[in-house]
Design an enzyme around this catalytic site. Structure first.
Site, PDB file in Angstrom:
ATOM      1  N   VAL A 185      20.523   2.063  39.152  1.00  0.00           N
ATOM      2  CA  VAL A 185      21.158   2.045  37.835  1.00  0.00           C
ATOM      3  C   VAL A 185      20.129   1.695  36.766  1.00  0.00           C
ATOM      4  CG1 VAL A 185      22.903   0.857  36.434  1.00  0.00           C
ATOM      5  CG2 VAL A 185      23.344   1.288  38.847  1.00  0.00           C
ATOM      6  N   CYS A 186      20.241   2.343  35.608  1.00  0.00           N
ATOM      7  CA  CYS A 186      19.452   1.966  34.429  1.00  0.00           C
ATOM      8  C   CYS A 186      20.323   2.161  33.190  1.00  0.00           C
ATOM      9  CB  CYS A 186      18.148   2.750  34.343  1.00  0.00           C
ATOM     10  SG  CYS A 186      18.354   4.499  33.942  1.00  0.00           S
ATOM     11  N   ARG A 187      19.720   2.279  32.042  1.00  0.00           N
ATOM     12  CA  ARG A 187      20.480   2.416  30.802  1.00  0.00           C
ATOM     13  C   ARG A 187      21.167   3.773  30.708  1.00  0.00           C
ATOM     14  NH1 ARG A 187      20.398   4.258  25.796  1.00  0.00           N
ATOM     15  NH2 ARG A 187      18.305   4.997  25.496  1.00  0.00           N
TER      16      ARG A 187
END
Length: 98
Positions: free
Chosen positions: A62-64
């Site tokens: 997961v990231c932005r």
């Protein structure tokens, strides 16, 4: 490489205690909130942290927005892990954060 939507990840978290969510955002980004079960390993620290991870587990990266987590997913899979990307990232996450 399998991608999951934020909704699919939310359902997987509810159904699978063995699933590991790794948030690869920077420290200041995570301070605004992360998925409650997520482990925070910034992308640039992932190559060093990978030796502490279990190859028998499934990982959701997961990231932005989904771009950095896509790179992390590729790295994890190339290193022999079972990793998938959460598309849309935290920008699309509409569930609880901590």
């Amino acid at each position: 490489m399998k991608d999951y939507s934020t909704h699919e990840v939310h359902e997987l978290i509810q159904d699978n205690n063995e699933l590991v969510v790794i948030d690869v955002r920077e420290h200041e980004e995570v301070s605004t909130g992360k998925i409650p079960t997520a482990v925070h390993i910034p992308l640039d620290e992932l190559p060093h942290a990978i030796s502490h991870l279990d190859k028998d587990k499934q990982y959701i990266m997961v990231c932005r927005s989904g771009a950095r987590s896509n790179k992390a997913t590729e790295f994890m899979n190339a290193s022999g892990f079972n990793a998938c990307n959460m598309t849309g990232g935290m920008l699309d996450w509409k569930f609880d954060v901590n």
